[in-house]
Write a protein that holds these residues in place. Structure first.
Motif, PDB file in Angstrom:
ATOM      1  N   THR A 119      -6.357  -8.026  -4.501  1.00 51.69           N
ATOM      2  CA  THR A 119      -5.448  -7.577  -5.472  1.00 51.69           C
ATOM      3  C   THR A 119      -5.228  -6.357  -5.184  1.00 51.69           C
ATOM      4  OG1 THR A 119      -6.346  -6.842  -7.161  1.00 51.69           O
ATOM      5  CG2 THR A 119      -5.543  -9.708  -7.025  1.00 51.69           C
ATOM      6  N   VAL A 120      -6.493  -5.654  -5.246  1.00 54.21           N
ATOM      7  CA  VAL A 120      -6.421  -4.234  -4.720  1.00 54.21           C
ATOM      8  C   VAL A 120      -5.552  -3.784  -3.203  1.00 54.21           C
ATOM      9  CG1 VAL A 120      -7.830  -2.347  -3.635  1.00 54.21           C
ATOM     10  CG2 VAL A 120      -8.389  -3.695  -6.102  1.00 54.21           C
ATOM     11  N   VAL A 121      -5.631  -4.892  -1.838  1.00 56.19           N
ATOM     12  CA  VAL A 121      -5.684  -3.940  -0.385  1.00 56.19           C
ATOM     13  C   VAL A 121      -4.182  -5.018  -0.375  1.00 56.19           C
ATOM     14  CG1 VAL A 121      -8.151  -4.148   0.341  1.00 56.19           C
ATOM     15  CG2 VAL A 121      -6.691  -6.707   0.205  1.00 56.19           C
ATOM     16  N   THR A 122      -3.639  -5.678  -1.437  1.00 54.09           N
ATOM     17  CA  THR A 122      -2.713  -6.333  -0.779  1.00 54.09           C
ATOM     18  C   THR A 122      -1.523  -5.570  -2.033  1.00 54.09           C
ATOM     19  OG1 THR A 122      -2.913  -7.899  -3.154  1.00 54.09           O
ATOM     20  CG2 THR A 122      -3.103  -8.575  -0.887  1.00 54.09           C
ATOM     21  N   PHE A 123      -2.311  -4.606  -2.982  1.00 54.63           N
ATOM     22  CA  PHE A 123      -0.795  -3.685  -3.880  1.00 54.63           C
ATOM     23  C   PHE A 123      -0.862  -3.998  -5.195  1.00 54.63           C
ATOM     24  CE2 PHE A 123      -2.049  -1.587   0.735  1.00 54.63           C
ATOM     25  CZ  PHE A 123      -2.099  -0.019   0.512  1.00 54.63           C
ATOM     26  N   VAL A 124      -0.656  -4.848  -5.803  1.00 50.40           N
ATOM     27  CA  VAL A 124      -0.596  -6.035  -6.100  1.00 50.40           C
ATOM     28  C   VAL A 124      -1.571  -6.079  -7.893  1.00 50.40           C
ATOM     29  CG1 VAL A 124       0.894  -7.410  -5.590  1.00 50.40           C
ATOM     30  CG2 VAL A 124      -1.224  -7.932  -5.877  1.00 50.40           C
ATOM     31  N   LYS A 125      -2.535  -5.344  -7.583  1.00 49.92           N
ATOM     32  CA  LYS A 125      -2.833  -5.336  -8.674  1.00 49.92           C
ATOM     33  C   LYS A 125      -2.177  -4.396 -10.077  1.00 49.92           C
ATOM     34  CE  LYS A 125      -7.817  -3.245 -10.037  1.00 49.92           C
ATOM     35  NZ  LYS A 125      -7.846  -4.893 -11.364  1.00 49.92           N
ATOM     36  N   ALA A 170      -1.246  -5.137 -15.998  1.00 44.65           N
ATOM     37  CA  ALA A 170       0.335  -5.375 -16.656  1.00 44.65           C
ATOM     38  C   ALA A 170       0.207  -7.539 -17.072  1.00 44.65           C
ATOM     39  CB  ALA A 170       1.149  -5.577 -15.644  1.00 44.65           C
ATOM     40  N   HIS A 171       0.070  -7.845 -16.633  1.00 40.86           N
ATOM     41  CA  HIS A 171       0.381  -9.165 -16.445  1.00 40.86           C
ATOM     42  C   HIS A 171      -1.232  -9.654 -17.692  1.00 40.86           C
ATOM     43  CE1 HIS A 171      -0.173 -14.139 -16.626  1.00 40.86           C
ATOM     44  NE2 HIS A 171       1.666 -13.777 -16.949  1.00 40.86           N
ATOM     45  N   ARG A 172      -1.895  -9.184 -17.198  1.00 41.06           N
ATOM     46  CA  ARG A 172      -2.958  -9.876 -18.067  1.00 41.06           C
ATOM     47  C   ARG A 172      -2.736  -9.235 -19.552  1.00 41.06           C
ATOM     48  NH1 ARG A 172      -7.612  -8.594 -13.018  1.00 41.06           N
ATOM     49  NH2 ARG A 172      -7.245 -11.043 -12.373  1.00 41.06           N
ATOM     50  N   VAL A 173      -2.685  -7.737 -19.521  1.00 39.50           N
ATOM     51  CA  VAL A 173      -2.783  -7.231 -21.048  1.00 39.50           C
ATOM     52  C   VAL A 173      -1.675  -8.443 -22.162  1.00 39.50           C
ATOM     53  CG1 VAL A 173      -2.336  -4.403 -21.845  1.00 39.50           C
ATOM     54  CG2 VAL A 173      -3.486  -5.074 -20.063  1.00 39.50           C
ATOM     55  N   ALA A 174       0.168  -8.072 -21.406  1.00 42.69           N
ATOM     56  CA  ALA A 174       0.798  -8.862 -21.730  1.00 42.69           C
ATOM     57  C   ALA A 174       0.350 -10.026 -22.582  1.00 42.69           C
ATOM     58  CB  ALA A 174       2.091  -8.231 -20.834  1.00 42.69           C
ATOM     59  N   TYR A 212       5.936  -8.271 -13.033  1.00 48.77           N
ATOM     60  CA  TYR A 212       6.709  -8.061 -11.885  1.00 48.77           C
ATOM     61  C   TYR A 212       7.153  -7.377 -11.409  1.00 48.77           C
ATOM     62  CZ  TYR A 212       6.043 -13.524 -12.073  1.00 48.77           C
ATOM     63  OH  TYR A 212       5.673 -14.439 -12.276  1.00 48.77           O
ATOM     64  N   LEU A 213       7.579  -6.466 -12.947  1.00 40.42           N
ATOM     65  CA  LEU A 213       8.936  -5.147 -12.686  1.00 40.42           C
ATOM     66  C   LEU A 213       7.290  -4.300 -11.498  1.00 40.42           C
ATOM     67  CD1 LEU A 213      10.841  -3.385 -12.053  1.00 40.42           C
ATOM     68  CD2 LEU A 213      10.216  -2.975 -15.134  1.00 40.42           C
ATOM     69  N   GLY A 214       6.657  -3.998 -12.912  1.00 38.09           N
ATOM     70  CA  GLY A 214       5.331  -3.696 -11.728  1.00 38.09           C
ATOM     71  C   GLY A 214       4.998  -3.621 -10.652  1.00 38.09           C
ATOM     72  N   ALA A 215       4.697  -4.787 -10.321  1.00 36.92           N
ATOM     73  CA  ALA A 215       4.497  -5.463  -9.046  1.00 36.92           C
ATOM     74  C   ALA A 215       5.383  -5.173  -7.751  1.00 36.92           C
ATOM     75  CB  ALA A 215       3.756  -6.872  -9.342  1.00 36.92           C
ATOM     76  N   SER A 216       6.525  -5.119  -8.333  1.00 35.11           N
ATOM     77  CA  SER A 216       7.430  -4.773  -7.461  1.00 35.11           C
ATOM     78  C   SER A 216       7.272  -2.704  -6.785  1.00 35.11           C
ATOM     79  CB  SER A 216       8.828  -5.393  -7.807  1.00 35.11           C
ATOM     80  OG  SER A 216       8.559  -6.174  -7.909  1.00 35.11           O
TER      81      SER A 216
END
Length: 307
Positions: free
Chosen positions: A207-213, A218-222, A139-143
């Motif tokens: 997710t790309v066009v909404t800039f949350v990719k 990060a969530h997938r890796v973690a 969430y930090l990365g996405a935010s």
């Protein structure tokens, strides 16, 4: 082990009793407990997973070898595990750092083949369960990425309104280049998928066009997500390529361009300064997490050593 013990983490006596039951009923754990009496204490604090400030500082002082390790020292080591998990993107990387930090754990790892895989399995469950682990980082990365995108969009509009179209078009081109790069990554990644190819591609493009990719990656890796059958590369590699493109095409050049525009302006807008600060934070977070995650990945280090 996790399923049996984790539900009792808030009841000290019951958790201790359950841990001893698991050790007695498992051959490898029973033999290890007979040789090293601290094993139950170590598992107890690993399972409780209590975040305690200052625990890492006191545990780092434990330099004792395995044969001389006490239950108190084992508990201090185990209490530092949450901080180690918080600093790493994957359970394997966290466990690798944890084991390499303490002599006793390194010796235990060399003696028992089950030790590292067991810790990694527990860490994977913990990182997916606790709120301050995977979720916080994702969430930090996405935010931060979303905030950076919004601030860039605002500044592009401001530059157009002020008549400085060259700066506005430059920032717009950089954002477009980053989006295009991420779209290419998505296209390459999904071309070989065996199932739900177009549905997955559509979602990833969204997710790309909404800039949350970046946050999704990060969530997938973690969370320890595996490479999908037919995918071009794994979650960690995908995240590195995405973040690398973000740094090269938008974050660094966009930050420099905004700084140049600010320096050439007599009246320093607070909003412009805030946008620069957000871009700086995004660039710093992207760069540090990208290189940290890649460099601390045990698989990458093994491949480098073999090479």
């Amino acid at each position: 082990m996790f399923i049996q013990l984790r539900p009792h983490r808030h009841n000290q006596d019951l958790l201790t009793e359950k841990i001893l039951d698991v050790i007695r009923s498992t051959n490898v754990l029973r033999s290890a407990q007979a040789k090293y009496r601290f094993l139950d204490e170590f598992i107890y604090h690993i399972m409780r997973n209590k975040m305690k400030m200052g625990a890492s500082q006191t545990s780092f002082a434990v330099k004792t070898h395995l044969v001389a390790l006490t239950a108190n020292e084992a508990g201090r080591i185990a209490r530092s595990f949450p901080m180690v998990m918080m600093a790493n993107a994957t359970a394997a990387a966290a466990v690798d750092e944890f084991i390499m930090t303490y002599k006793a754990l390194g010796e235990l790892d060399r003696e028992y083949a089950w030790f590292r895989p067991t810790l990694t399995a527990i860490a994977t469950e913990l990182m997916s369960a606790v709120a301050w682990g995977v979720k916080f980082r994702a969430y930090l990365g996405a935010s931060v990425s979303a905030a950076d995108a919004l601030s860039d969009a605002y500044m592009i509009n401001e530059f157009f309104m002020l008549g400085d179209t060259s700066i506005a078009k430059g920032l717009l081109a950089m954002v477009g280049a980053n989006v295009a790069w991420q779209a290419i990554i998505v296209y390459v990644q999904t071309q070989g998928l065996k199932k739900k190819k177009w549905r997955t591609m559509l979602f990833e493009m969204l997710t790309v066009v909404t800039f949350v990719k970046p946050g999704i990656d990060a969530h997938r890796v973690a969370s320890g997500a595996e490479q999908a059958p037919g995918a071009a590369f794994g979650p960690l590699a995908e995240m590195i390529y995405t973040k690398g493109g973000e740094l090269a095409f938008e974050a660094i050049p966009g930050l420099v361009l905004q700084l140049v525009a600010l320096l050439n302006t007599e009246e320093k807008s607070r909003i412009a300064i805030a946008s620069i600060l957000v871009s700086t934070a995004s660039t710093a977070l992207t760069a540090t997490t990208m290189f940290w995650d890649w460099d601390t990945d045990p698989g990458n280090r093994k491949e480098s050593a073999d090479w």
